[in-house]
Design a protein around this motif. Structure first.
Motif, PDB file in Angstrom:
ATOM      1  N   HIS A 110       1.754  -9.277   8.744  1.00 11.67           N
ATOM      2  CA  HIS A 110       1.166  -9.844   7.637  1.00 11.67           C
ATOM      3  C   HIS A 110      -0.344  -9.063   7.557  1.00 11.67           C
ATOM      4  O   HIS A 110      -0.804  -8.948   6.589  1.00 11.67           O
ATOM      5  CB  HIS A 110       0.855 -11.330   7.409  1.00 11.67           C
ATOM      6  N   GLY A 111      -0.614  -8.648   8.791  1.00 10.37           N
ATOM      7  CA  GLY A 111      -2.049  -7.797   8.726  1.00 10.37           C
ATOM      8  C   GLY A 111      -1.884  -6.481   8.217  1.00 10.37           C
ATOM      9  O   GLY A 111      -2.662  -6.029   7.656  1.00 10.37           O
ATOM     10  N   ALA A 112      -0.455  -6.115   8.176  1.00  6.53           N
ATOM     11  CA  ALA A 112      -0.099  -4.750   7.513  1.00  6.53           C
ATOM     12  C   ALA A 112       0.142  -5.197   5.984  1.00  6.53           C
ATOM     13  O   ALA A 112      -0.291  -4.572   5.043  1.00  6.53           O
ATOM     14  CB  ALA A 112       0.848  -4.112   8.089  1.00  6.53           C
ATOM     15  N   TRP A 113       1.137  -5.859   5.682  1.00  2.00           N
ATOM     16  CA  TRP A 113       1.678  -5.990   4.523  1.00  2.00           C
ATOM     17  C   TRP A 113       1.007  -6.721   3.286  1.00  2.00           C
ATOM     18  O   TRP A 113       1.029  -6.466   2.351  1.00  2.00           O
ATOM     19  CB  TRP A 113       3.230  -6.651   4.280  1.00  2.00           C
ATOM     20  N   VAL A 114      -0.060  -7.608   3.899  1.00  5.67           N
ATOM     21  CA  VAL A 114      -0.794  -8.614   2.864  1.00  5.67           C
ATOM     22  C   VAL A 114      -1.492  -7.218   2.272  1.00  5.67           C
ATOM     23  O   VAL A 114      -1.807  -7.316   1.051  1.00  5.67           O
ATOM     24  CB  VAL A 114      -1.487  -9.563   3.686  1.00  5.67           C
ATOM     25  N   VAL A 115      -2.396  -6.470   3.018  1.00  3.33           N
ATOM     26  CA  VAL A 115      -3.172  -5.511   2.571  1.00  3.33           C
ATOM     27  C   VAL A 115      -2.449  -4.617   1.866  1.00  3.33           C
ATOM     28  O   VAL A 115      -3.000  -4.021   0.836  1.00  3.33           O
ATOM     29  CB  VAL A 115      -3.693  -4.937   3.753  1.00  3.33           C
ATOM     30  N   LEU A 116      -1.384  -3.920   2.275  1.00  4.25           N
ATOM     31  CA  LEU A 116      -0.755  -2.954   1.466  1.00  4.25           C
ATOM     32  C   LEU A 116      -0.071  -3.231   0.395  1.00  4.25           C
ATOM     33  O   LEU A 116      -0.092  -2.714  -0.694  1.00  4.25           O
ATOM     34  CB  LEU A 116       0.454  -2.395   2.372  1.00  4.25           C
ATOM     35  N   ARG A 117       0.210  -4.449   0.065  1.00  6.50           N
ATOM     36  CA  ARG A 117       0.835  -5.121  -1.259  1.00  6.50           C
ATOM     37  C   ARG A 117      -0.244  -5.000  -1.973  1.00  6.50           C
ATOM     38  O   ARG A 117       0.163  -4.946  -3.519  1.00  6.50           O
ATOM     39  CB  ARG A 117       1.640  -6.223  -0.848  1.00  6.50           C
ATOM     40  N   LEU A 118      -1.484  -5.483  -1.836  1.00  7.80           N
ATOM     41  CA  LEU A 118      -2.482  -5.232  -2.688  1.00  7.80           C
ATOM     42  C   LEU A 118      -2.986  -4.002  -3.179  1.00  7.80           C
ATOM     43  O   LEU A 118      -3.197  -3.784  -4.410  1.00  7.80           O
ATOM     44  CB  LEU A 118      -3.758  -6.066  -2.289  1.00  7.80           C
ATOM     45  N   LEU A 119      -2.832  -2.994  -2.198  1.00  9.63           N
ATOM     46  CA  LEU A 119      -3.292  -1.693  -2.604  1.00  9.63           C
ATOM     47  C   LEU A 119      -2.369  -1.043  -3.353  1.00  9.63           C
ATOM     48  O   LEU A 119      -2.460  -0.512  -4.214  1.00  9.63           O
ATOM     49  CB  LEU A 119      -3.776  -1.026  -1.171  1.00  9.63           C
ATOM     50  N   TYR A 120      -1.002  -1.061  -2.824  1.00  8.21           N
ATOM     51  CA  TYR A 120       0.142  -0.321  -3.457  1.00  8.21           C
ATOM     52  C   TYR A 120       1.117  -1.211  -3.625  1.00  8.21           C
ATOM     53  O   TYR A 120       2.131  -1.127  -2.825  1.00  8.21           O
ATOM     54  CB  TYR A 120       0.334   0.653  -2.365  1.00  8.21           C
ATOM     55  N   PRO A 121       1.234  -2.037  -4.759  1.00  4.51           N
ATOM     56  CA  PRO A 121       2.404  -3.019  -4.827  1.00  4.51           C
ATOM     57  C   PRO A 121       3.971  -2.423  -4.876  1.00  4.51           C
ATOM     58  O   PRO A 121       4.697  -3.225  -4.668  1.00  4.51           O
ATOM     59  CB  PRO A 121       1.811  -3.681  -6.188  1.00  4.51           C
ATOM     60  N   GLU A 122       3.877  -1.141  -5.372  1.00  4.89           N
ATOM     61  CA  GLU A 122       5.315  -0.596  -5.573  1.00  4.89           C
ATOM     62  C   GLU A 122       5.734  -0.101  -4.083  1.00  4.89           C
ATOM     63  O   GLU A 122       6.910   0.113  -4.058  1.00  4.89           O
ATOM     64  CB  GLU A 122       5.157   0.496  -6.425  1.00  4.89           C
ATOM     65  N   ALA A 123       4.976  -0.231  -3.002  1.00  3.66           N
ATOM     66  CA  ALA A 123       5.761  -0.101  -1.678  1.00  3.66           C
ATOM     67  C   ALA A 123       6.185   1.658  -1.696  1.00  3.66           C
ATOM     68  O   ALA A 123       7.164   1.892  -0.841  1.00  3.66           O
ATOM     69  CB  ALA A 123       6.598  -0.746  -1.183  1.00  3.66           C
ATOM     70  N   ASP A 124       5.578   2.307  -2.335  1.00  2.00           N
ATOM     71  CA  ASP A 124       6.092   3.625  -2.625  1.00  2.00           C
ATOM     72  C   ASP A 124       5.364   4.907  -1.771  1.00  2.00           C
ATOM     73  O   ASP A 124       5.561   5.856  -2.040  1.00  2.00           O
ATOM     74  CB  ASP A 124       5.820   3.954  -4.175  1.00  2.00           C
ATOM     75  N   ILE A 125       4.462   4.478  -0.938  1.00  2.00           N
ATOM     76  CA  ILE A 125       3.945   5.481   0.130  1.00  2.00           C
ATOM     77  C   ILE A 125       4.246   4.910   1.365  1.00  2.00           C
ATOM     78  O   ILE A 125       4.092   4.015   1.965  1.00  2.00           O
ATOM     79  CB  ILE A 125       2.327   5.257  -0.106  1.00  2.00           C
ATOM     80  N   PRO A 126       4.809   6.008   2.216  1.00  2.00           N
ATOM     81  CA  PRO A 126       5.185   5.881   3.596  1.00  2.00           C
ATOM     82  C   PRO A 126       4.113   5.483   4.466  1.00  2.00           C
ATOM     83  O   PRO A 126       2.913   5.774   4.177  1.00  2.00           O
ATOM     84  CB  PRO A 126       5.770   7.346   4.179  1.00  2.00           C
ATOM     85  N   VAL A 127       4.516   4.532   5.592  1.00  2.00           N
ATOM     86  CA  VAL A 127       3.444   3.770   6.529  1.00  2.00           C
ATOM     87  C   VAL A 127       4.013   4.127   7.856  1.00  2.00           C
ATOM     88  O   VAL A 127       5.057   4.189   7.991  1.00  2.00           O
ATOM     89  CB  VAL A 127       3.455   2.386   5.878  1.00  2.00           C
ATOM     90  N   VAL A 128       2.865   4.340   8.833  1.00  2.00           N
ATOM     91  CA  VAL A 128       3.077   4.506  10.038  1.00  2.00           C
ATOM     92  C   VAL A 128       2.373   3.305  10.627  1.00  2.00           C
ATOM     93  O   VAL A 128       0.883   3.320  10.495  1.00  2.00           O
ATOM     94  CB  VAL A 128       2.731   5.897  10.618  1.00  2.00           C
ATOM     95  N   ALA A 129       2.790   2.323  11.264  1.00  2.00           N
ATOM     96  CA  ALA A 129       2.052   1.301  11.701  1.00  2.00           C
ATOM     97  C   ALA A 129       1.535   1.585  13.122  1.00  2.00           C
ATOM     98  O   ALA A 129       2.458   2.057  13.945  1.00  2.00           O
ATOM     99  CB  ALA A 129       2.869  -0.001  11.774  1.00  2.00           C
ATOM    100  N   LEU A 130       0.434   1.157  13.639  1.00  2.00           N
ATOM    101  CA  LEU A 130      -0.112   1.451  14.959  1.00  2.00           C
ATOM    102  C   LEU A 130      -0.509  -0.169  15.669  1.00  2.00           C
ATOM    103  O   LEU A 130      -1.066  -0.892  14.842  1.00  2.00           O
ATOM    104  CB  LEU A 130      -1.246   2.421  14.976  1.00  2.00           C
ATOM    105  N   SER A 131      -0.174  -0.176  16.982  1.00  2.00           N
ATOM    106  CA  SER A 131      -0.676  -1.448  17.441  1.00  2.00           C
ATOM    107  C   SER A 131      -2.159  -1.200  18.005  1.00  2.00           C
ATOM    108  O   SER A 131      -2.801  -0.162  17.898  1.00  2.00           O
ATOM    109  CB  SER A 131      -0.154  -1.535  18.730  1.00  2.00           C
TER     110      SER A 131
END
Length: 257
Positions: A110-131
């Protein structure tokens, strides 16, 4: 060149809220140039070795919380991974002498998708998650971010997702104002970030007022230093938004040029 950003993710329920902060983040996503990819450090993915997602296809959505509204557990954010960006991140970190491993299984917390969903709700930008690794020094965190500066020249957006004041034991459920100690810490932080005073920031736990109350554990603070490091080229910090919930839970956004 894309900026790097620090964005507070608040509580998971932020994904369902409509307030000044969610409106701000949504507008930010609309106003910024669309990135080719996003590299995101989440406070909720902790590891002693730097991990970089190598997910192929769409990420699973992780519900790493309990006791919230049922609707939250229905949200999906099916962003896709990006092998090219993963390879570039691994290359930059390795060249900087930072040990790194890839992970092809973990979804977006949720640290990733809560922010990303607000920024880019269409989920149309590829993501690379890091720890993140809470046990590194402030300087080491900054150097990890600094290793990724060149990604921004490739239209890749670097985000650190956490919270500058994040003490769940001190939340005030009856409060309609802001606790003075939270303001005190964030005001100190603003001064040091705007001055790019890394010496003070790396020792925030010893030098900042109310540091122990604001940052009882460092994992939510670390993404700020990572995002700041990714702004090392110009060393210019701008506070874009700051508000609080429940007396002291900070909702802030910083941009690093």
């Amino acid at each position: 060149m894309m900026p790097s950003l620090f964005i507070a993710h608040g509580a998971p329920s932020l994904a369902l809220e409509e307030n000044a902060y969610t409106e701000f983040v949504q507008k930010l996503g609309q106003e910024m140039p669309k990135p080719k990819a996003i590299v995101l450090f989440s406070a909720h993915w902790e590891s002693n070795t730097q991990l970089v997602s190598s997910v192929s296809g769409s990420y699973d959505t992780i519900y790493d919380f309990g006791g919230f509204q049922p609707e939250l557990y229905q949200i999906k954010y099916p962003a896709e991974g990006h092998a090219e960006t993963t390879a570039e991140v691994v290359k930059r970190l390795t060249e900087a002498g930072i040990p790194v491993q890839t992970d092809d299984m973990r979804g977006l917390d949720h640290g990733a998708w809560v922010v990303l969903r607000l920024l880019y709700p269409e989920a149309d930008i590829p993501v690379v998650a890091l720890s993140v690794n809470r046990y590194l020094t402030g300087e080491q965190q900054y150097q990890i971010g600094k290793a990724l500066v060149s990604l921004r020249e490739q239209d890749i957006l670097v985000i650190g997702s956490g919270g500058t004041v994040h003490n769940l034991r001190r939340l005030n459920w009856e409060s309609t104002g802001v606790d003075s100690w939270a303001l005190e810490f964030d005001s100190w932080l603003q001064d040091k970030l705007e001055r790019w005073d890394t010496d003070a920031l790396f020792a925030y736990d010893k030098t900042a007022p109310s540091a122990q109350a604001a940052v009882p554990t460092p994992e939510h603070f670390v993404p700020l230093l990572l995002a700041m490091g990714a702004g090392d080229a110009k060393k210019q910090a701008s506070l874009l938004f700051r508000a609080y919930q429940l007396g002291n839970l900070s909702l802030s956004c910083w941009k690093f040029e």
